[in-house]
Scaffold this active site. Structure first.
Site, short mmCIF file in Angstrom:
data_model
loop_
_atom_site.label_atom_id
_atom_site.label_comp_id
_atom_site.label_asym_id
_atom_site.label_seq_id
_atom_site.Cartn_x
_atom_site.Cartn_y
_atom_site.Cartn_z
N GLU A 62 0.87 -1.17 0.00
CA GLU A 62 0.00 0.00 0.00
C GLU A 62 0.91 1.23 0.00
OE1 GLU A 62 -3.70 2.02 2.52
OE2 GLU A 62 -2.78 0.15 3.21
N ARG A 297 6.36 -13.70 9.54
CA ARG A 297 6.92 -12.39 9.20
C ARG A 297 8.27 -12.21 9.87
NH1 ARG A 297 3.47 -7.56 11.25
NH2 ARG A 297 5.33 -6.47 10.51
N LYS A 307 4.47 0.82 11.11
CA LYS A 307 4.44 2.11 10.40
C LYS A 307 4.11 3.26 11.35
CE LYS A 307 3.22 0.62 5.71
NZ LYS A 307 2.20 0.65 4.64
#
Length: 596
Positions: A62, A297, A307
C-alpha cells in the site's frame, strides 16, 4: 538476474514455499491457464494463449509509507520465487482506500524493488498494476454475490454489528437485514453506489455463517460507503471495497498462482477461498484460482517495523527522517551502507517458515560483512586523533621530508592496485593507542615500547605531553632507521604492536557519523514500557576524524573498510559537511560487538 542452477536450489535454506511451487509445477496445476497479456476476467483471459509464466507471484504494497526490512524479505521472496521457477512477479499498488496516494511513496517503492535487484518488466512487458483499476470488476463481482444470494446490505449501526458479531466464546447473531430478498439487496446496494446513503449508513456483507468458529467468516463486510475523492478514480465511486474482498480478486484478475502473505492473514484464508470459489463457479475468474500461503513475518531484534511507530520516530524528530541510517526502512538501510546483495543474502539465510521467531540483528550485519569484505576498498582512518611527533625525523630524514608509502586497495585482489600516502615527522594516531602505564596485554604506544606504524616504519615511544587536566595533547616517538615496510630491513626488529595512522601532511579531515542500534533492548515496544523509553542515547555520535588522502575523493555511496574500525560508507545524501569535509557513515564493525 541469472537463474540459479539445480545445485544452487538444492543448497538453499529451508523454504517450505519452494516445496509447494515444485509440487504444483510437477502436477501441472496451473499449466492450462491462459493469459491475454493483461489482468482481466475469465472471458478475457481465455481469449489469450497459454500463460508463458510457469508461476505468478506478486508484491502488493500500500503506497502509504516507506518500505522496511520486512518488506525487503517479501520482495526477495516473491520476486525470487518467480525468478527461480520461470515465473513473473507483479508489482501491485494496493490503493483500494480512497486516500491521496503520495507520489513520494510510489517512487520510493519502485526504487526499492529495482535497487534490490528485481524488476516487474519482463520481456518488454510491464507488470506494474494498481488495484483501483479493478474497481469496476469488483463491483460486478459484488452484484454477482448479491444475485446469488451470497451477500446482503446491512443497515445496523457499527456498534450493533460489533455486538451481534459475537466473540471467540459466543456465536454471532444474524442481522435483521440478513433475510432481505435478492431484489431488495440489489436495489439498496445500487443506492449505496449512487450516493443516496450517507457514510456509515450501510455496508455490503457476505452471507456465510454467523456461528462460524472463525470470526472472519461471520458475514464479513465487503463494501463500505465513503464519499471521498480517490487519487486514481476521482469521484466516480463513493463505495469502496474492503481489503479482504479486494485482495483475492486482484490476485485472480492478475492470474496469480501463489499468493504469499504473512501469518496474520492465515485466518482470512477461508474467506479468500470462499470468495474465489464462488466467483470461479460463476465463470467470472480464471480456473484454477489462486491459493494463499502464509509464512512467518520477519521480527528483527533491536528494530521496530510498525508504520505508526516509525512515523512517530520521524515526526517527533528522534531520527532525521525516513532515510536516517538508523531506521530499518530500505532507504535508511541503503544510506547506512547496506547493499542489495547483503539483503538478498540475509533473506536467503533466514529462510522461510511458519514459525513466529525473532532473528538476531547480528545475522543481518553478518550478511553485510560477508558481502562487503571482498568488495570494500581498504583505507586508514583516525577517529579520535592526537598528534604524534617523531623527534629525530629531521636529523635522520631531513627537514620537511615526506616518505611515500603505499598499501593494497584490497589485500586479496592485487589487480585493484595500491593506494599512496605520505609518512612524515607528524602523524595522527588514535588517542586510545597511548597509555602512560600500560595494562597487561597492551602492546601499543607507551614510553620505551616499539611499534610498527602500519605500512611505514617502526618507532619507539618516548612519552607524551599533557594539558592541565591530564589529557594527552601530543605523543613523542623516535624513528628506528631502516625499518620501512617492504624493505630488506623491515623485519630486523620484532614488535608486537601494529598501529594505523594518517599523515598530518596529506591527511583529509572528515566528518564521521558513528551509528549504532536505535534501541537498547532486543524487542522494543513489546513490554509495558513505551518504546521511546528504550531508545539508545548512544545510537549516533559525530566525530571529526582524519582519513588517508585516497578518501578525499570518495564518491557518494562508496564503501570502505577503515582498517581496525569497521565498514564505512560515503554518505549518499550529505556527501560533504557544512565545512566541505567528506562525510562517512559507520555501516558496521568488523565483528559483532553486541553479542559479547
Amino acid at each position: 538476474m541469472a537463474s540459479p542452477t539445480d545445485k544452487d536450489l538444492a543448497h538453499k535454506p529451508a523454504n517450505f514455499l519452494r516445496g509447494i511451487v515444485e509440487r504444483d509445477l510437477e502436477q501441472r496445476t496451473y499449466a492450462q491457464r491462459h493469459w491475454n497479456g493483461a489482468p482481466g476476467d475469465a472471458k478475457f483471459q481465455q481469449q489469450g494463449p497459454a500463460d508463458p509464466a510457469k508461476i505468478r507471484t506478486r508484491f502488493p504494497p500500500e503506497p502509504n509509507g516507506y518500505l522496511h526490512v520486512g518488506h525487503a524479505k517479501s520482495i526477495c521472496l516473491n520476486f525470487g520465487l518467480a525468478r527461480d521457477y520461470g515465473g513473473i512477479c507483479h508489482l501491485r499498488f494496493d490503493d483500494t482506500n480512497p486516500e491521496k496516494e503520495e507520489q513520494e511513496y510510489v517512487d520510493s517503492i519502485k526504487d526499492a524493488v529495482q535497487w534490490l535487484g528485481f524488476d516487474w518488466n519482463v520481456g518488454g512487458t510491464s507488470h506494474l498494476y494498481q488495484a483501483s483499476d479493478y474497481f469496476d470488476f469488483m463491483y460486478r463481482a459484488a452484484e454477482y454475490l448479491v444475485e446469488a444470494g451470497l451477500a446482503y446490505v446491512d443497515e445496523q449501526t457499527p456498534e450493533e454489528m460489533r455486538v451481534n458479531r459475537g466473540d471467540f466464546g459466543r456465536p454471532g447473531v444474524d442481522s435483521p437485514y440478513r433475510s432481505r430478498s435478492i431484489e431488495e439487496n440489489l436495489t439498496r446496494f445500487r443506492e449505496m453506489r449512487d450516493g443516496k446513503l450517507a457514510d456509515g449508513a450501510a455496508v455490503l456483507r457476505a452471507k456465510i455463517d454467523m456461528a462460524s468458529p472463525n470470526i472472519n467468516l461471520r458475514d464479513p463486510t465487503l463494501y463500505r460507503i465513503k464519499h471521498a475523492e480517490h487519487h486514481n478514480t476521482g469521484s466516480k465511486w463513493c463505495i469502496y471495497p474492503m481489503y479482504t474482498f479486494a485482495h483475492p480478486i486482484e490476485d485472480a484478475l492478475e492470474n496469480i498462482t501463489h499468493s504469499i502473505c504473512t501469518l496474520e492473514f492465515e485466518d482470512q484464508r477461508p474467506f479468500y477461498d470462499w470468495l474465489l470459489d464462488h466467483l470461479a463457479e460463476g465463470g467470472l475468474i480464471n480456473k484454477p484460482q489462486p491459493r494463499q500461503y502464509e509464512f512467518g513475518r520477519l521480527n528483527l531484534t533491536y528494530v521496530v517495523t510498525s508504520k505508526r511507530k516509525l512515523k512517530q520516530l520521524v515526526d517527533q524528530k528522534h531520527v532525521s527522517g525516513w532515510d536516517d541510517p538508523r531506521m530499518p526502512t530500505i532507504v535508511g538501510l541503503r544510506r547506512r551502507g547496506y547493499t542489495p546483495e547483503s539483503l538478498q543474502l540475509f533473506a536467503e539465510r533466514i529462510g522461510v517458515s511458519k514459525d513466529y521467531s525473532w532473528i538476531d540483528y547480528s545475522t543481518l550485519e553478518g550478511a553485510l560483512r560477508d558481502d562487503l569484505d571482498p568488495k570494500a576498498a581498504r583505507a586508514m582512518a583516525v577517529l579520535d586523533p592526537v598528534k604524534m611527533v617523531i623527534t629525530n625525523w629531521d636529523e635522520l630524514m631531513g627537514a620537511g621530508h615526506l616518505e611515500p608509502c603505499s598499501a593494497p586497495v584490497h589485500p586479496h585482489d592485487a589487480d585493484r592496485g595500491r593506494r599512496e600516502f605520505m609518512f612524515g615527522r607528524e602523524l595522527w594516531v588514535e588517542r586510545s593507542d597511548y597509555e602512560e602505564t600500560p595494562p597487561k596485554g597492551f602492546f601499543r604506544l607507551f614510553p620505551g615500547n616499539k611499534v610498527r606504524m602500519k605500512y611505514g616504519y617502526v618507532v619507539e615511544c618516548v612519552g607524551a605531553s599533557k594539558d592541565a587536566s591530564g589529557g594527552v595533547t601530543e605523543i613523542q616517538a623516535k624513528l628506528v632507521p631502516d625499518t620501512k615496510s617492504g624493505t630488506p630491513g623491515a623485519d630486523a626488529i620484532k614488535v608486537k604492536g601494529n598501529i594505523t595512522w594518517v599523515g598530518v601532511a596529506d591527511g583529509v579531515q572528515a566528518e564521521i557519523r558513528l551509528y549504532d542500534r536505535l534501541f537498547t533492548v532486543p524487542q522494543p515496544g513489546t513490554g509495558d514500557k513505551d518504546f521511546l523509553e528504550e531508545l539508545n542515547p548512544e545510537s549516533l555520535k559525530v566525530v571529526t576524524g582524519v582519513v588517508e588522502p585516497s578518501l578525499g575523493l570518495a564518491r557518494p555511496d562508496e564503501k570502505f573498510q577503515f582498517e581496525r574500525h569497521g565498514y564505512f560508507v560515503a554518505d549518499r545524501k550529505d556527501h560533504r559537511s557544512a565545512g566541505g569535509s567528506p562525510v562517512f557513515n559507520k555501516v558496521t564493525g568488523l565483528k559483532d560487538s553486541w553479542g559479547k
